[in-house]
Design an enzyme around this catalytic site. Structure first.
Site, PDB file in Angstrom:
ATOM      1  N   LYS A 190      -1.533  68.330 -47.432  1.00  0.00           N
ATOM      2  CA  LYS A 190      -1.699  69.057 -46.166  1.00  0.00           C
ATOM      3  C   LYS A 190      -2.726  68.423 -45.216  1.00  0.00           C
ATOM      4  CE  LYS A 190      -0.297  73.686 -47.646  1.00  0.00           C
ATOM      5  NZ  LYS A 190      -0.661  75.100 -47.703  1.00  0.00           N
ATOM      6  N   ASP A 194       0.993  78.932 -42.223  1.00  0.00           N
ATOM      7  CA  ASP A 194       0.457  79.855 -43.244  1.00  0.00           C
ATOM      8  C   ASP A 194      -0.239  81.043 -42.590  1.00  0.00           C
ATOM      9  OD1 ASP A 194       1.333  78.549 -45.511  1.00  0.00           O
ATOM     10  OD2 ASP A 194      -0.505  77.380 -45.751  1.00  0.00           O
TER      11      ASP A 194
HETATM   12  P1  NDP Z   1      -7.530  76.394 -52.745  1.00  0.00           P
HETATM   13  O1  NDP Z   1      -7.619  75.712 -54.065  1.00  0.00           O
HETATM   14  O2  NDP Z   1      -7.640  75.610 -51.496  1.00  0.00           O
HETATM   15  O3  NDP Z   1      -8.657  77.555 -52.679  1.00  0.00           O
HETATM   16  C1  NDP Z   1      -8.835  78.454 -53.756  1.00  0.00           C
HETATM   17  C2  NDP Z   1      -9.882  79.488 -53.373  1.00  0.00           C
HETATM   18  O4  NDP Z   1      -9.972  80.442 -54.439  1.00  0.00           O
HETATM   19  C3  NDP Z   1     -11.278  78.900 -53.179  1.00  0.00           C
HETATM   20  O5  NDP Z   1     -11.956  79.637 -52.186  1.00  0.00           O
HETATM   21  C4  NDP Z   1     -11.915  79.127 -54.557  1.00  0.00           C
HETATM   22  O6  NDP Z   1     -13.327  79.219 -54.517  1.00  0.00           O
HETATM   23  C5  NDP Z   1     -11.336  80.478 -54.911  1.00  0.00           C
HETATM   24  N1  NDP Z   1     -11.326  80.720 -56.360  1.00  0.00           N
HETATM   25  C6  NDP Z   1     -10.492  80.178 -57.266  1.00  0.00           C
HETATM   26  N2  NDP Z   1     -10.797  80.641 -58.508  1.00  0.00           N
HETATM   27  C7  NDP Z   1     -11.855  81.481 -58.355  1.00  0.00           C
HETATM   28  C8  NDP Z   1     -12.640  82.275 -59.249  1.00  0.00           C
HETATM   29  N3  NDP Z   1     -12.381  82.290 -60.558  1.00  0.00           N
HETATM   30  N4  NDP Z   1     -13.655  83.031 -58.743  1.00  0.00           N
HETATM   31  C9  NDP Z   1     -13.909  83.033 -57.405  1.00  0.00           C
HETATM   32  N5  NDP Z   1     -13.210  82.292 -56.519  1.00  0.00           N
HETATM   33  C10 NDP Z   1     -12.203  81.540 -56.975  1.00  0.00           C
HETATM   34  O7  NDP Z   1      -6.136  77.199 -52.808  1.00  0.00           O
HETATM   35  P2  NDP Z   1      -5.301  77.752 -51.565  1.00  0.00           P
HETATM   36  O8  NDP Z   1      -6.253  78.325 -50.592  1.00  0.00           O
HETATM   37  O9  NDP Z   1      -4.353  76.720 -51.121  1.00  0.00           O
HETATM   38  O10 NDP Z   1      -4.431  78.907 -52.253  1.00  0.00           O
HETATM   39  C11 NDP Z   1      -4.999  80.161 -52.586  1.00  0.00           C
HETATM   40  C12 NDP Z   1      -3.879  81.141 -52.893  1.00  0.00           C
HETATM   41  O11 NDP Z   1      -3.107  81.370 -51.718  1.00  0.00           O
HETATM   42  C13 NDP Z   1      -2.873  80.655 -53.959  1.00  0.00           C
HETATM   43  O12 NDP Z   1      -2.638  81.706 -54.854  1.00  0.00           O
HETATM   44  C14 NDP Z   1      -1.620  80.350 -53.146  1.00  0.00           C
HETATM   45  O13 NDP Z   1      -0.448  80.555 -53.899  1.00  0.00           O
HETATM   46  C15 NDP Z   1      -1.731  81.407 -52.044  1.00  0.00           C
HETATM   47  N6  NDP Z   1      -0.962  81.093 -50.849  1.00  0.00           N
HETATM   48  C16 NDP Z   1      -0.092  82.039 -50.393  1.00  0.00           C
HETATM   49  C17 NDP Z   1       0.656  81.829 -49.286  1.00  0.00           C
HETATM   50  C18 NDP Z   1       1.611  82.884 -48.835  1.00  0.00           C
HETATM   51  O14 NDP Z   1       2.447  82.585 -47.955  1.00  0.00           O
HETATM   52  N7  NDP Z   1       1.539  84.104 -49.335  1.00  0.00           N
HETATM   53  C19 NDP Z   1       0.556  80.578 -48.503  1.00  0.00           C
HETATM   54  C20 NDP Z   1      -0.449  79.653 -49.026  1.00  0.00           C
HETATM   55  C21 NDP Z   1      -1.146  79.914 -50.159  1.00  0.00           C
HETATM   56  P3  NDP Z   1     -14.272  77.887 -54.543  1.00  0.00           P
HETATM   57  O15 NDP Z   1     -14.297  77.381 -53.136  1.00  0.00           O
HETATM   58  O16 NDP Z   1     -15.591  78.387 -54.986  1.00  0.00           O
HETATM   59  O17 NDP Z   1     -13.638  76.937 -55.505  1.00  0.00           O
END
Ligand code: NDP
Length: 284
Positions: A71, A108
């Site tokens: 992306k 998104d």
């Molecule tokens: P990223 O990997 O870019 O970001 C993940 C985020 O989740 C970060 O802020 C991370 O925090 C946080 N996180 C992950 N695990 C934990 C934990 N155990 N405790 C606290 N925080 C946590 O992923 P994306 O943003 O790309 O995707 C996130 C979700 O969005 C996914 O489930 C994806 O499927 C969904 N999604 C849904 C869409 C839709 O159309 N409905 C479209 C796009 C995505 P940290 O920064 O601290 O690592």
């Protein structure tokens, strides 16, 4: 009428990509409107991405979706970006224009805003709290700010990323913004109108997990949404519903962003009901 055997090609590049459900809803929409379009889900590694981008032009594709890990890398291949894609710094949809130039959009966050509107909720003057500061959170929070939210509060496990996103919103949109530390069992501020889980917590197969917040701080009538779409009824939403929140799941956002892609590529109004039903069937 002259027969046309060549299909218009669209699809997604990603790695991993096997479990990406976008193709089923786009193909259902093409079928419903009788369009000679195809959507192909393609594994493209980081190393092969430059060749895949050459193929977009060589195969005269209409458009492509990008998912992990492409992306951001894709930006340098594009001729023009939408305002949101420029601010977010990531693109999930390319439109190949008639003259061969490549336009980058990020649907998104726009899909999220559309799903909220379809549920009868406006963002104008709303206080939004968003959990997470990754790709989904950047797209959703920037679009919420551009759609008229008063304030965006970012809460993220890695606090520097929350601060960076809050600063991005402040510098590029009319909304106020702040970053809050994610302490264990963090309280949601009382003036919150819309609470969003934009982390991946609760995503299958770890659907028994939920963000560590104080659920008793969610006030009755607050709008609570989740970007996680598999499962659609996440533990986070179940807990919020038990506190009297109005809950909106992540399937609507996914369908709405698919519908925006569809319209960008075909110029036709998307059959949103059919796309959403197809996704529901897929995750049943
Ligand atoms: P990223 O990997 O870019 O970001 C993940 C985020 O989740 C970060 O802020 C991370 O925090 C946080 N996180 C992950 N695990 C934990 C934990 N155990 N405790 C606290 N925080 C946590 O992923 P994306 O943003 O790309 O995707 C996130 C979700 O969005 C996914 O489930 C994806 O499927 C969904 N999604 C849904 C869409 C839709 O159309 N409905 C479209 C796009 C995505 P940290 O920064 O601290 O690592």
């Amino acid at each position: 009428m002259e027969k046309k055997y060549r299909a218009e090609l669209t699809g997604v590049f990603g790695d991993p990509v096997d479990g990406n459900p976008t193709g089923v809803m786009e193909e259902a929409a093409y079928d419903a409107l009788g369009l000679n379009f195809r959507y192909i889900t393609m594994k493209v590694t980081k190393e092969d991405f430059p060749d895949a981008m050459k193929a977009v032009r060589a195969l005269h594709m209409k458009g492509v979706n990008l998912t992990m890990p492409h992306k951001i890398t894709v930006l340098k291949y594009l001729d023009e970006l939408s305002e949101a894609a420029r601010i977010i710094g990531a693109v999930n949809t390319i439109l190949v224009r008639e003259d061969g130039s490549l336009f980058g959009e990020n649907t998104d966050g726009k899909g999220f805003v559309q799903a909220l509107a379809n549920a009868g909720e406006s963002l104008t003057d709303k206080n939004v709290v968003i959990l997470g500061a990754g790709g989904a959170s950047r797209a959703v929070s920037v679009e919420c700010a551009l759609a008229g939210a008063r304030k965006i509060t970012v809460i993220n496990r890695t606090q520097e990323k929350a601060a960076e996103l809050a600063e991005l919103i402040r510098a590029n949109t009319p909304a106020r913004s702040e970053a809050l530390a994610w302490e264990p069992c963090v309280r949601i501020p009382e003036d919150t109108d819309i609470l969003i889980n934009a982390t991946s917590i609760g995503l299958a197969p770890q659907s028994d997990r939920k963000p560590d917040i104080d659920y008793s701080s969610i006030r009755e009538g607050c709008v609570v949404t989740d970007v996680v779409f598999n499962p659609s009824d996440t533990l986070f939403l179940q807990e919020a519903a038990a506190r009297g929140a109005k809950c909106i799941n992540g399937l609507g956002m996914l369908a709405c962003q698919g519908a925006l892609n569809f319209t960008l590529w075909t110029g036709e109004k998307a059959p949103l009901d059919i796309m959403e039903a197809k996704l529901r069937e897929e995750f049943a």
